[in-house]
Scaffold this active site. Structure first.
Site, short mmCIF file in Angstrom:
data_model
loop_
_atom_site.label_atom_id
_atom_site.label_comp_id
_atom_site.label_asym_id
_atom_site.label_seq_id
_atom_site.Cartn_x
_atom_site.Cartn_y
_atom_site.Cartn_z
N ASP A 1 0.85 -1.19 0.00
CA ASP A 1 0.00 0.00 0.00
C ASP A 1 0.88 1.24 0.00
OD1 ASP A 1 -3.22 0.48 0.95
OD2 ASP A 1 -1.85 2.18 1.08
N ILE A 2 0.49 2.24 -0.76
CA ILE A 2 1.28 3.48 -0.88
C ILE A 2 1.23 4.29 0.42
CG2 ILE A 2 -0.51 5.05 -1.76
CD1 ILE A 2 1.53 5.81 -3.98
N HIS B 1 -9.88 -5.28 -3.77
CA HIS B 1 -8.56 -5.44 -3.15
C HIS B 1 -8.76 -5.91 -1.72
CE1 HIS B 1 -9.92 -1.25 -2.95
NE2 HIS B 1 -9.35 -1.17 -1.76
N ASN C 1 -13.03 -3.51 1.75
CA ASN C 1 -14.05 -2.47 1.86
C ASN C 1 -15.00 -2.53 0.66
OD1 ASN C 1 -13.25 -1.15 4.30
ND2 ASN C 1 -11.47 -0.32 3.20
N GLY D 1 -15.96 3.46 3.22
CA GLY D 1 -14.92 4.42 2.85
C GLY D 1 -14.05 3.95 1.71
N HIS E 1 -6.92 -5.98 1.75
CA HIS E 1 -5.81 -5.46 2.54
C HIS E 1 -5.31 -6.58 3.44
CE1 HIS E 1 -6.91 -1.03 2.05
NE2 HIS E 1 -8.05 -1.61 1.71
#
Ligand code: 5GP
Length: 120
Positions: free
Chosen positions: A33-34, A104, A91, A97, A106
């Site tokens: 993750d960025i 994806h 999500n 959100g 996480h």
């Protein structure tokens, strides 16, 4: 809503935008993750065009579904979080959100993660 082929993760899949790759196979790509929220924060995405888990569960083949979850398993082992533990988050929709309309998962870990859902 139709899948947006120009979302940021679709562009990462096409190699148009760089990512810090952790793992790749026929079904999935995993990258860091960025904006990490934990010492380990990796995103695992299917290679197919699916907006979220609802879309994926409705339209993906059994092979694609199995492939994504086996990739999550491999990535968790590769990252060393399968022993101490980690959290998977996917999500879906406005209340979650969610920002990027490509499914994806996480994978977050590397420390005690605390409450499952922060109270604010
Ligand atoms: P969501 O809120 O949709 O579940 O999560 C989207 C995640 O994608 C966020 O954690 C965000 O930091 C990450 N993200 C957004 N843009 C990029 C990007 O260009 N590269 C990477 N590696 N992660 C991104």
């Amino acid at each position: 809503m139709a899948y947006d082929p120009n979302n940021i993760f679709a562009r990462i899949l096409r190699g148009e935008i760089p990512c810090k790759k952790e793992y790749e196979d026929d079904f999935a790509l995993a990258f860091h993750d960025i904006n990490p929220q934990a010492p380990v924060h990796v995103l695992v995405i299917p290679k197919g065009a699916y907006e979220n888990m609802t879309d994926f569960a409705e339209r993906a083949s059994d092979s694609e579904i199995g492939g994504l979850f086996r990739a999550v398993r491999k990535v968790s082992a590769q990252l060393g979080v399968d022993g101490p533990g980690y959290r998977m988050i996917a999500n879906i929709g406005d209340d979650s959100g969610s920002e990027v309309p490509h499914l994806h998962i996480h994978i977050c870990g590397g420390r005690k993660l605390g409450r499952m859902i922060p109270q604010d």
